[in-house]
Design a protein around this motif. Structure first.
Motif, PDB file in Angstrom:
ATOM      1  N   ILE A 193       0.357  10.224  -2.972  1.00  0.00           N
ATOM      2  CA  ILE A 193       1.491  10.991  -2.430  1.00  0.00           C
ATOM      3  C   ILE A 193       2.584  10.008  -2.036  1.00  0.00           C
ATOM      4  O   ILE A 193       2.291   8.866  -1.668  1.00  0.00           O
ATOM      5  N   LYS A 194       3.848  10.433  -2.131  1.00  0.00           N
ATOM      6  CA  LYS A 194       4.917   9.640  -1.510  1.00  0.00           C
ATOM      7  C   LYS A 194       5.753  10.557  -0.651  1.00  0.00           C
ATOM      8  O   LYS A 194       6.090  11.675  -1.035  1.00  0.00           O
ATOM      9  N   SER A 195       6.044  10.076   0.558  1.00  0.00           N
ATOM     10  CA  SER A 195       6.823  10.877   1.495  1.00  0.00           C
ATOM     11  C   SER A 195       7.757   9.997   2.314  1.00  0.00           C
ATOM     12  O   SER A 195       8.010  10.257   3.488  1.00  0.00           O
ATOM     13  N   GLY A 196       8.240   8.906   1.702  1.00  0.00           N
ATOM     14  CA  GLY A 196       9.208   8.066   2.399  1.00  0.00           C
ATOM     15  C   GLY A 196       8.568   7.087   3.363  1.00  0.00           C
ATOM     16  O   GLY A 196       7.382   6.749   3.252  1.00  0.00           O
ATOM     17  N   ALA A 197       9.370   6.625   4.315  1.00  0.00           N
ATOM     18  CA  ALA A 197       8.917   5.613   5.268  1.00  0.00           C
ATOM     19  C   ALA A 197       7.950   6.227   6.281  1.00  0.00           C
ATOM     20  O   ALA A 197       7.935   7.438   6.465  1.00  0.00           O
ATOM     21  N   PRO A 253      -1.177   7.122   0.554  1.00  0.00           N
ATOM     22  CA  PRO A 253       0.250   7.304   0.847  1.00  0.00           C
ATOM     23  C   PRO A 253       1.062   6.139   0.297  1.00  0.00           C
ATOM     24  O   PRO A 253       0.627   4.991   0.336  1.00  0.00           O
ATOM     25  N   HIS A 254       2.226   6.449  -0.240  1.00  0.00           N
ATOM     26  CA  HIS A 254       3.153   5.424  -0.740  1.00  0.00           C
ATOM     27  C   HIS A 254       4.382   5.450   0.157  1.00  0.00           C
ATOM     28  O   HIS A 254       5.150   6.420   0.139  1.00  0.00           O
ATOM     29  N   PHE A 255       4.530   4.393   0.960  1.00  0.00           N
ATOM     30  CA  PHE A 255       5.577   4.346   1.984  1.00  0.00           C
ATOM     31  C   PHE A 255       6.820   3.657   1.440  1.00  0.00           C
ATOM     32  O   PHE A 255       6.778   2.455   1.141  1.00  0.00           O
ATOM     33  N   ASN A 256       7.902   4.404   1.359  1.00  0.00           N
ATOM     34  CA  ASN A 256       9.148   3.849   0.841  1.00  0.00           C
ATOM     35  C   ASN A 256       9.870   3.102   1.963  1.00  0.00           C
ATOM     36  O   ASN A 256      10.522   3.730   2.799  1.00  0.00           O
ATOM     37  N   VAL A 257       9.737   1.793   1.992  1.00  0.00           N
ATOM     38  CA  VAL A 257      10.239   1.029   3.140  1.00  0.00           C
ATOM     39  C   VAL A 257      11.567   0.330   2.906  1.00  0.00           C
ATOM     40  O   VAL A 257      12.185  -0.159   3.848  1.00  0.00           O
ATOM     41  N   VAL A 258      12.016   0.261   1.647  1.00  0.00           N
ATOM     42  CA  VAL A 258      13.375  -0.235   1.386  1.00  0.00           C
ATOM     43  C   VAL A 258      14.063   0.759   0.456  1.00  0.00           C
ATOM     44  O   VAL A 258      13.540   1.107  -0.601  1.00  0.00           O
ATOM     45  N   ASN A 259      15.215   1.252   0.900  1.00  0.00           N
ATOM     46  CA  ASN A 259      15.953   2.292   0.171  1.00  0.00           C
ATOM     47  C   ASN A 259      17.207   1.719  -0.477  1.00  0.00           C
ATOM     48  O   ASN A 259      17.976   1.011   0.170  1.00  0.00           O
TER      49      ASN A 259
END
Ligand SMILES: O=C(O)[C@@H](CO)OP(=O)(O)O
Ligand SMILES: [Mg+2]
Length: 423
Positions: free
Chosen positions: A389-393, A148-154
């Motif tokens: 996969i990426k699905s945000g935070a 998983p790729h966690f998008n932690v800063v937007n």
């Protein structure tokens, strides 16, 4: 096996940005009932399949999504119900033919996606297999649990403020398994919040659940992330928790330049900047480092960084097998982001994944910034064995639904391998 749809029904619902989207319910002749929710992007590629949408200028209930809903309930339902199809792929082909535009613009890509997702689910249910196992069978792939790729800063168009790069992701490449990877993402996310507060930054969230601090230099964010990884007790780097970027550079293109934190950069200056970033920080993947109209720049970007990091195409490839084939020929990128609603059907998405696989391009399955609680992409990533996969935070229900589904799949089959693929 034959697939007979007895009932198809769409309804307008809300996505995670309070904008209208649609959900589809499909019933087959034997009474199997499945649902699907349709996501929608904000930083879109110009060659994406064309949605019928509303809400971009504050007119939330216009004619866009309602027209897509009307097409599902009218023309699409009339064309598909009562007919025997040999497979979900046949239904997808019928949808493409019925639309007739090549871009899904007439029926609406969102209408087509909703039906396509539901049909894939129905086919899996009729076959008595979990969706991920069914997709693996159709695609002829070895299933595996993705990193998983966690998008932690937007930043970018997903957040207010001056941060031009859109996504800063945590990639627990060194985790021994999926639950450990999810735990790392959650612990670092929580620690990052404390770190931001301690540094006097706000901890408001962007569209994908990552923090949106008032910082404009991407390097400053990367420093904070390395600090947060460390503070949470993980090792920054590929044997621990690496970082991934999606600058979404098309969104800060200004003429033939790129505007980053107030500076105007040429393609080559921006590539230099990425090179410095890769040398200084444990960044292992850069998605949409340049704009979709900058193919020559992409060739140089790939040439300079492609042996060190993933050079990943999103807006430039739009999950289109034909565009990806052209990119492979021209040595543009070495990996592709995969989104069902960029191309419009599950069948074409599987084809894009196949084209990548055969060329040795890495693949990452992705959510959209506007999401529903539908976790189809978790099954898609596992079934196609893409490894990423990426699905945000690791926060907000519509993002967490995907990570939680991955954990469930891991429980459904404890023998599934975890992590990046080698091919
Ligand atoms: O650029 C992206 O990769 C996506 C998802 O993170 O954003 P959007 O859905 O807005 O296109
Ligand atoms: Mg992107």
């Amino acid at each position: 096996m034959s697939l007979r749809i007895s009932h198809l029904h769409a309804v307008e619902i809300l996505d995670s940005r309070a904008r209208p989207t649609l959900a589809v319910t499909l019933t087959t002749d034997d009474g199997t009932r499945v649902h699907a929710g349709v996501p929608s992007g904000a930083s879109t590629g110009t060659r994406e399949a064309v949605e019928l949408r509303d809400g971009d200028r504050g007119r939330y209930h216009g004619q866009g999504v309602l027209a897509a809903v009307g097409h599902v309930n009218g023309e699409i339902a009339r064309a598909l119900t009562g007919r025997a199809f040999a497979s979900a792929a046949d239904v997808d082909r019928a949808l493409i033919e019925l639309d007739g535009t090549g871009t899904k613009a007439r029926l609406g890509a969102n209408a087509v996606v909703g039906v396509s997702l539901a049909v894939a689910r129905a086919e899996a249910a009729l076959a008595g297999r979990p969706l991920w196992a069914h997709l693996a069978r159709i695609a002829g792939t070895e299933p595996r649990l993705p990193v998983p790729h966690f998008n932690v800063v937007n930043g970018g168009v997903h957040a207010p403020g001056d941060l031009d790069f859109q996504e800063f992701m945590l990639a627990p490449l060194g985790a021994p398994g999926l639950p450990e990877a999810v735990r790392a993402g959650a612990e670092i996310y929580t620690g990052l919040k404390a770190l931001l507060s301690a540094g006097g930054h706000t901890t408001g969230l962007g569209d994908e659940g990552g923090f949106a601090p008032a910082v404009d230099r991407p390097e400053k964010v990367l420093e904070l992330l390395v600090e947060a990884i460390d503070a949470a007790g993980y090792r920054p780097g590929r044997d621990g928790v690496a970082l991934a970027l999606d600058p979404a550079a098309g969104e800060f293109r200004a003429g033939d330049r790129y505007r980053v934190a107030g500076e105007e950069l040429t393609s080559d200056q921006l590539i230099d900047r990425y090179e410095e970033i890769v040398e200084r920080f444990p960044v292992w993947s850069i998605e949409d480092g340049l704009a979709e109209d900058d193919w020559d720049g992409w060739v140089r970007l790939t040439d300079r960084l492609g042996d060190r990091v993933q050079v990943m195409g999103d807006d430039i490839f739009v999950t289109d097998p034909a565009v990806i084939t052209e990119a492979i020929d021209r040595r543009v990128g070495n990996s592709a982001l995969i989104k069902v609603n960029q191309i419009g059907t599950v069948t074409e998405t599987l084809e894009a994944l196949r084209v990548c696989r055969e060329a040795g391009y890495a693949r990452m399955v992705s959510h959209r910034s506007g999401e529903t609680e539908d976790a189809f992409i978790a099954d898609l990533a596992v079934g196609t064995g893409c490894g990423q996969i990426k699905s945000g935070a690791p926060a907000r229900g519509e993002r967490v639904a995907k990570y939680n589904r991955l954990i469930e799949i891991g429980e459904e089959d404890r023998a599934l391998p975890f992590g990046l693929t080698t091919g």
